[in-house]
Design an enzyme around this catalytic site. Structure first.
Site, short mmCIF file in Angstrom:
data_model
loop_
_atom_site.label_atom_id
_atom_site.label_comp_id
_atom_site.label_asym_id
_atom_site.label_seq_id
_atom_site.Cartn_x
_atom_site.Cartn_y
_atom_site.Cartn_z
N GLU A 288 23.57 61.08 21.00
CA GLU A 288 22.97 60.38 22.16
C GLU A 288 23.39 58.92 22.09
O GLU A 288 23.55 58.35 21.00
CB GLU A 288 21.44 60.48 22.12
N CYS B 55 16.87 61.67 25.58
CA CYS B 55 16.16 61.14 26.74
C CYS B 55 17.08 60.56 27.80
O CYS B 55 16.69 60.47 28.97
CB CYS B 55 15.17 60.07 26.30
N ASN C 51 16.04 68.15 28.89
CA ASN C 51 15.90 67.73 27.48
C ASN C 51 14.46 67.99 27.03
O ASN C 51 14.10 69.13 26.82
CB ASN C 51 16.29 66.26 27.32
N GLU C 52 13.64 66.97 26.94
CA GLU C 52 12.26 67.20 26.52
C GLU C 52 11.38 67.28 27.76
O GLU C 52 10.54 66.42 27.98
CB GLU C 52 11.80 66.08 25.59
O1 AHR Z 1 16.25 61.21 19.21
C1 AHR Z 1 15.58 60.21 19.91
C2 AHR Z 1 14.78 60.76 21.07
O2 AHR Z 1 13.78 61.61 20.59
C3 AHR Z 1 15.55 61.63 22.01
O3 AHR Z 1 16.21 60.91 22.97
C4 AHR Z 1 14.49 62.47 22.63
O4 AHR Z 1 14.97 63.72 23.03
C5 AHR Z 1 13.44 62.55 21.56
O5 AHR Z 1 12.19 62.22 22.05
#
Ligand code: AHR
Length: 661
Positions: A49, A247, A378-379
């Protein structure tokens, strides 16, 4: 000892209670002829990321910060020095209507300017890491009607000494934008250099995309990636590369979501956006953090291919980050998001005759990238996620039935939100559920059996983001130390033992810059010149390099080895090398003598080897001063027949490889 410290002490075998158990004889039996599950080649991978200066200022080797003047403050990262000062000599122009993806450029009006009178200086991302004897390649887009303008470009160290310099001269005049290039070699190594452009002449020159790259990028690709950082990934032999997050896939709002189509094609046409980690944490603001997308989806696919990893892109599902705006696109307007997913599959796998396959070919890769997995969201969580995912699933499977869909189970590995998704996703028969755990080390020890009871069916698990937190999630006090790494190792034995359920696993986040991070802990820390594999990196790498391909049972006194007597274990067959691989983790402060016995095999080579990660200090950390403090040590061990008396040192991760030839 307070309760929390006592609890950790017990978990890690520090307390007196561990000693009474330590006296019992330990017989570890491996049943080499009883295959339990296949370990997928994707088992251990990497999660990438653009956080902590992971891409811009990180693996993307561009040294100029704000090369296209598109940051919110258009001259951020730049200094303009004029002697004498002339109002309006340097302006930022905005051609919004004509080129909305990259509207700004700098216009410099020169009234017979002499050497030393007008200089633009760029500070880089926390300075620029420059290496002796490496060639640096400068380029800029320009247009000018004047003749006789020249640019003296230089790299300068922190004390003001010139590291290297040359003169670049516009080759043509006219109204069209042209590219000017020049290169020079640095005479010294410097971690915090700056780059300057001293302009002389008479007339006006416009400049945009002012760029400086080292020539020693990964695979020497022009405009490529920082080789030392990519090498750290390649060394892990990762099974997959998940990108671009995290994120940033979701975005603070839908406008700032990651849109892959805007990250391909000529870099000057890739529209920059603010990085959500710019402002996410008030305690770690990073006002100069933007995504230029010089590193875009084509480059991610290429990187995955380079390091032998399967690409695992994750796309926005029509929802922005639920911790931020929680915007959702209305269901009747989801179509463009779905189309993005279908087009991505065509971009990766389509024939060169197809619209998106042709774009891939035009970028230099006519052969397909062989995409097999696609993450949707993602989340994300809640019924709003489930209903959107269902539309993606229907559309993707209708056109591409073989693409495996990775679906989110939210931010946490338990609780109501998790339960809702876990049930819903299983009913929907998604291919892979992505679980995330940022938890304390003791959670990892307690959850080594997490997957023992998961259903054995076609729904697999992707342990998509995990990291033991020495303090707590998003605390700046989290450290990558031997306690976190050791607890992850214990947990990984549980993932591997359950490879019939767990198909993929990746630590997160991957990279962090020591002067530009927002989130800790992280697998690999870097400064402008160096990369450092943490204790956690050593564990991930060890498991990845020694995974084998078929799980076989390993029992301690006839039980699964998942915490009793502070031991954790898994075993596998590496059929390519015809070896039995035993992994044994001792989280206790006492050495453990174990009698290993291999059953179900006629003969074993008595000359085996052990690879051990160990430290007596749970707080031990690998640092730039001592990068290999905790690193694998390999030595020979000798079997007697099919038996091995083995001593697992205190706080150790042991891999024993026994040849079956
Ligand atoms: O790894 C950091 C963050 O943690 C990522 O962006 C997210 O997916 C998670 O909350």
């Amino acid at each position: 000892m307070n309760r929390k410290v006592f609890f950790i002490a017990v978990m890690f075998g520090l307390a007196a209670v561990s000693n009474s158990v330590a006296q019992q004889p330990r017989v570890l039996t491996v049943h080499a002829n009883k295959p339990v599950a296949t370990i997928e080649p994707t088992m251990y991978g990497v999660f990438f990321e653009d956080i902590n200066l992971g891409a811009d200022g990180g693996i993307y080797a561009e040294l100029i910060k704000n090369r296209s003047f598109e940051f919110s403050k258009p001259l951020m990262g730049w200094k303009v020095a004029q002697k004498p000062f002339t109002e309006g000599a340097v302006t930022v122009q905005n051609r919004q209507d004509k080129q909305s993806a990259n509207p700004r450029f700098v216009r410099i009006k020169l009234a017979n300017v002499q050497a030393g009178q007008l200089t633009l200086t760029n500070e880089g991302f926390r300075g620029m890491g420059i290496k002796k004897d490496v060639r640096y390649n400068f380029s800029t887009l320009y247009r000018t009607a004047a003749t006789g303008i020249s640019l003296k470009i230089s790299l300068i160290d922190a004390k003001g000494n010139v590291l290297g310099s040359t003169v670049a001269v516009p080759a043509a005049t006219g109204n069209d934008w042209k590219k000017m290039t020049a290169s020079f070699t640095s005479n010294a190594t410097e971690p915090k250099a700056q780059f300057s452009i001293e302009i002389v002449g008479n007339g006006t020159i416009d400049m945009d995309m002012i760029s400086l790259f080292p020539s020693d990028t990964w695979k020497q690709r022009p405009g490529g990636m920082r080789a030392d950082m990519i090498q750290m990934l390649a060394d892990m032999k990762p099974g997959f590369l998940r990108f671009p997050g995290g994120c940033i896939v979701e975005g603070f709002d839908l406008d700032q979501r990651y849109q892959w189509k805007k990250t391909i094609g000529p870099i000057e046409e890739r529209e920059l956006i603010i990085n959500r980690w710019n402002f996410e944490f008030a305690h770690r603001p990073t006002p100069d953090y933007f995504q230029t997308f010089g590193l875009g989806f084509f480059e991610y696919f290429q990187l995955a291919e380079d390091i032998g990893a399967t690409a695992l892109p994750i796309l926005n599902c029509g929802m922005a980050c639920q911790f931020n705006t929680a915007e959702v696109v209305p269901m009747d307007q989801l179509e463009p998001y779905i189309q993005d997913a279908l087009d991505l599959i065509e971009f990766a796998n389509g024939d060169v005759q197809t619209t998106w396959g042709k774009k891939r070919a035009d970028m230099g890769h006519p052969a397909p990238f062989n995409l097999q997995f696609l993450g949707v969201g993602n989340e994300n969580w809640g019924p709003q996620y489930v209903e959107r995912l269902a539309v993606f699933q229907q559309a993707i499977k209708a056109k591409y039935p073989n693409i495996k869909i990775v679906a989110s189970s939210g931010t946490d590995p338990d609780g109501e939100r998790f339960d809702l998704l876990n049930n819903a996703l299983r009913q929907m028969k998604v291919d892979i559920i992505d679980e995330h755990y940022y938890r304390r080390p003791e959670w990892f020890l307690q959850n080594a059996r997490r997957y023992d009871t998961y259903p054995r069916n076609n729904v697999k698990i992707f342990a998509g983001e995990y990291a033991a937190q020495s303090d707590k999630t998003v605390s700046v006090d989290n450290r990558n130390n031997w306690m976190t790494a050791l607890s992850e190792a214990a947990f990984l034995t549980g993932l591997e033992r359950n490879a019939g359920v767990v198909a993929m696993a990746s630590y997160a986040p991957l990279f962090a810059h020591v002067d530009g991070w927002q989130w800790t802990p992280d697998l690999i820390w870097v400064d402008n010149l160096r990369s450092l594999g943490t204790t956690d990196y050593q564990v991930q790498k060890l498991f990845s390099l020694h995974k084998g391909n078929t799980v076989v049972p390993v029992l301690l006194n006839n039980e699964t080895v998942a915490g009793q007597d502070s031991l954790y274990a898994t075993a596998s067959i590496d059929s390519a090398n015809k070896e039995l691989v035993i992994k044994l983790v001792n989280v206790s402060g006492d050495a453990k003598v174990v009698s290993m016995a291999v059953e179900g095999i006629k003969k074993l080579n008595p000359n085996a080897r052990q690879i051990v990660l160990q430290s007596n200090d749970l707080k031990a950390m690998n640092t730039f001063e001592n990068p290999l403090l905790v690193s694998p040590k390999e030595s020979a061990v000798k079997l007697k027949g099919k038996k091995l008396d083995y001593e697992a040192l205190p706080y150790s991760v042991n891999v024993i490889r026994i040849s079956m030839q």
